[in-house]
Motif scaffolding. Structure first.
Motif, mmCIF file in Angstrom:
data_model
loop_
_atom_site.group_PDB
_atom_site.id
_atom_site.type_symbol
_atom_site.label_atom_id
_atom_site.label_comp_id
_atom_site.label_asym_id
_atom_site.label_seq_id
_atom_site.Cartn_x
_atom_site.Cartn_y
_atom_site.Cartn_z
ATOM 1 N N ARG A 199 77.947 16.050 34.226
ATOM 2 C CA ARG A 199 77.080 16.884 33.389
ATOM 3 C C ARG A 199 77.867 17.617 32.294
ATOM 4 O O ARG A 199 77.395 17.771 31.167
ATOM 5 N N GLY A 200 79.074 18.053 32.632
ATOM 6 C CA GLY A 200 79.877 18.786 31.661
ATOM 7 C C GLY A 200 80.174 17.978 30.413
ATOM 8 O O GLY A 200 80.216 18.517 29.296
ATOM 9 N N LYS A 201 80.382 16.671 30.569
ATOM 10 C CA LYS A 201 80.648 15.830 29.398
ATOM 11 C C LYS A 201 79.395 15.657 28.545
ATOM 12 O O LYS A 201 79.472 15.582 27.312
ATOM 13 N N ILE A 202 78.260 15.588 29.209
ATOM 14 C CA ILE A 202 77.008 15.494 28.451
ATOM 15 C C ILE A 202 76.780 16.794 27.677
ATOM 16 O O ILE A 202 76.358 16.779 26.514
ATOM 17 N N GLU A 203 77.079 17.940 28.313
ATOM 18 C CA GLU A 203 76.988 19.230 27.628
ATOM 19 C C GLU A 203 77.905 19.251 26.419
ATOM 20 O O GLU A 203 77.557 19.795 25.353
ATOM 21 N N HIS A 204 79.104 18.653 26.564
ATOM 22 C CA HIS A 204 80.059 18.598 25.456
ATOM 23 C C HIS A 204 79.487 17.764 24.309
ATOM 24 O O HIS A 204 79.581 18.166 23.133
ATOM 25 N N TYR A 205 78.849 16.629 24.618
ATOM 26 C CA TYR A 205 78.234 15.810 23.581
ATOM 27 C C TYR A 205 77.101 16.571 22.894
ATOM 28 O O TYR A 205 76.917 16.474 21.676
ATOM 29 N N ALA A 206 76.347 17.341 23.671
ATOM 30 C CA ALA A 206 75.251 18.128 23.087
ATOM 31 C C ALA A 206 75.794 19.186 22.138
ATOM 32 O O ALA A 206 75.246 19.401 21.048
ATOM 33 N N ARG A 207 76.885 19.858 22.544
ATOM 34 C CA ARG A 207 77.480 20.877 21.678
ATOM 35 C C ARG A 207 78.015 20.263 20.392
ATOM 36 O O ARG A 207 78.008 20.900 19.335
ATOM 37 N N MET A 208 78.494 19.018 20.484
ATOM 38 C CA MET A 208 79.051 18.333 19.315
ATOM 39 C C MET A 208 77.979 17.581 18.520
ATOM 40 O O MET A 208 78.269 16.987 17.479
ATOM 41 N N HIS A 209 76.719 17.600 19.014
ATOM 42 C CA HIS A 209 75.603 16.891 18.377
ATOM 43 C C HIS A 209 75.928 15.407 18.198
ATOM 44 O O HIS A 209 75.684 14.814 17.139
ATOM 45 N N LYS A 210 76.461 14.797 19.254
ATOM 46 C CA LYS A 210 76.848 13.392 19.233
ATOM 47 C C LYS A 210 76.006 12.592 20.232
ATOM 48 O O LYS A 210 75.579 13.113 21.265
ATOM 49 N N THR A 211 75.798 11.313 19.929
ATOM 50 C CA THR A 211 75.084 10.407 20.822
ATOM 51 C C THR A 211 75.993 10.009 21.983
ATOM 52 O O THR A 211 77.176 9.725 21.793
#
Length: 369
Positions: free
Chosen positions: A188-200
Motif C-alpha cells: 500500500r505504501g508504494k501505491i500511496e507514493h504513486y498517488a503523491r507523485m500523480h503517476k500511473t
C-alpha cells in the motif's frame, strides 16, 4: 512532468518528527524511537515507509483516537526463549523495538529467542528490526499482519494484509543482507507514493471486483478501503506466474501474527467495527533472533555469507544489464547517496510536514524554506 523536489537532512527530519510526535502526546523517549524507525526507511531509500507516512498514518490515527500515544507493552506469557506481548494499541515502533530487543536478549542467553505480539499498530519498516539483530551478530526475522489488501489466488476480495516476511543477517561487507518485502506484488505504501507523485501504477499490481487490472493509484487506494479493489499476491494474478506462492507466504505470516498470541486476523484488522466506526487495527507481529555464535564463529559466518553474495553479484549478467545486486545493497547505496544529498521530498510530503508544524505551533524551520 518535472517534480518539484526539495531535500532535507536525516537529522532535521528526525528532529522534526520527534517534535511532532511529542506535540500529539507521545512521551519524548518514545517519540525519539518512532522518529528513528521512520528515518531509517528514508535513509535506505524506501520512501513508502518513512517521513511520507508521518502525518497520514501516525499523526492522523492519533488525532482520531484509534492509536494510543502512551505505550505500555505487557508480557502476558513467557519462557526462557519465548514471550507473548500485548501492545495495548500503543505506538508500533516502540512495541516492535522492545519486542525485538527482548528476542535478542533471550538469544544472547539461550541461542534463540522469539516474541509474538498482539494488539499493536503499524510498526514502520520491518527491516529496522532485522537490522537490530544483525548489529548483534544475529539472524533476525520479523513479520506482521495488516489490514486486508491481498486477494487469494483466483479470488477478488481483499482478505490478507501485505504481510512482510523479513530476514536480515550480518556479512563481512559494509552492509548486512536484508530482504524486507511484502508478500503482495507491491504494498500500500508504494501505491500511496504513486498517488503523491500523480503517476500511473504498473499494470497488474491491483485488481478490481471483476479481476481486471487497475492502474490509477487514487482508485486503487479508495478501492482497497471499500473492498472494490485488492492487491495481487507476490508473483502476480492467477497461477501462471505462481501468485499462489505469495498467497501462501502471506498466509504463513497471518497465522504467525495471530495464532501464537491470540490476536486478530483477516477482516478483524480492517480498522472498523461492526457499525462501521473507526477502531484500532489490533495488529500482530512476531520477532525471531538467532545467535550465530551458538552455531559457529560469527566472523566465519560473515565471511561465508559475504562470499556467497559477492559470487552472486559476479555471475553472468543479462544482456544490457550493468550489474547484479544482492539483498540490502541498493538500500546501502541509497544511504550513501542520501547521506550527502538528503531525503528527497515532493510537494505533498512537504505540505504534510508544514501542516503538522503549523497546527501544533512547533518552532522549527526546514532547510528548503
Amino acid at each position: 512532468m518535472v517534480q518539484d523536489i526539495k531535500y532535507e537532512t536525516f537529522d532535521n527530519l528526525q528532529k522534526f518528527m520527534t517534535l511532532g510526535f511529542k506535540a500529539v502526546g507521545v512521551p519524548e523517549a518514545d517519540a525519539k524511537t518512532c522518529a528513528r524507525v521512520l528515518i531509517e526507511s528514508d535513509k535506505r531509500g524506501i520512501d513508502s515507509h518513512g517521513v511520507g507516512r508521518f502525518k497520514p498514518i501516525y499523526i492522523d490515527r492519533i488525532e482520531i483516537g484509534i492509536q494510543n500515544v502512551v505505550t505500555h507493552p505487557k508480557i502476558v506469557r513467557e519462557t526462557k526463549t519465548t514471550a507473548v506481548m500485548d501492545g495495548g494499541n500503543g505506538m508500533g515502533h516502540v512495541i516492535g523495538t522492545q519486542a525485538m530487543q527482548l528476542a535478542i536478549d533471550k538469544a544472547k542467553a539461550y541461542g534463540m529467542g522469539m516474541v509474538a505480539v498482539r494488539n499493536s499498530t503499524h510498526y514502520g519498516i520491518a527491516g529496522y528490526y532485522g537490522l537490530m539483530a544483525a548489529k548483534n551478530d544475529m539472524i533476525g526475522m520479523t513479520g506482521t499482519n495488516a489490514r486486508p489488501s491481498i486477494a487469494p489466488t483466483f479470488g477478488v476480495e481483499n482478505m490478507l494484509g501485505t504481510n512482510p516476511l523479513t530476514i536480515g543477517f550480518p556479512t563481512d561487507e559494509d552492509f548486512p543482507f536484508m530482504i524486507d518485502a511484502a508478500t503482495s506484488i507491491t504494498q500500500r505504501g508504494k501505491i500511496e507514493h504513486y498517488a503523491r507523485m500523480h503517476k500511473t501504477m504498473p499494470y497488474g499490481w491491483v485488481i478490481d471486483a471483476n479481476g481486471d487490472a487497475v492502474t490509477d493509484p487514487d482508485i486503487a487506494l479508495k478501492g482497497l478501503v471499500d473492498g472494490t479493489c485488492a492487491l495481487a499476491p507476490l508473483g502476480g494474478i492467477g497461477e501462471e506466474l505462481a501468485g499462489y506462492k505469495g498467497y501462501d507466504y502471506a498466509t504463513v505470516v497471518e497465522i504467525l501474527s495471530a495464532a501464537l498470541q491470540g490476536g486478530s486476523f483477516l477482516h478483524q484488522l480492517s480498522g472498523f467495527d461492526a457499525a462501521g466506526k473507526r477502531q484500532p487495527y489490533h495488529l500482530g507481529h512476531f520477532f525471531i533472533a538467532i545467535d550465530i555464535n551458538a552455531f559457529t564463529d560469527p566472523a566465519a559466518f560473515k565471511k561465508t555469507a559475504g562470499e556467497i553474495l559477492r559470487t552472486l553479484r559476479a555471475s553472468k549478467k543479462a544482456k544490457g544489464e550493468e550489474r547484479i545486486y544482492t539483498g540490502g545493497e541498493k538500500e546501502y547505496l541509497a544511504y550513501l547517496k542520501r547521506s550527502k544529498e538528503g531525503v528527497p521530498l515532493n510537494p505533498a510530503v512537504r505540505q504534510s510536514l508544514t501542516d503538522v508544524r503549523d497546527k501544533y505551533q512547533i518552532d522549527f524551520k526546514f532547510s528548503w524554506e
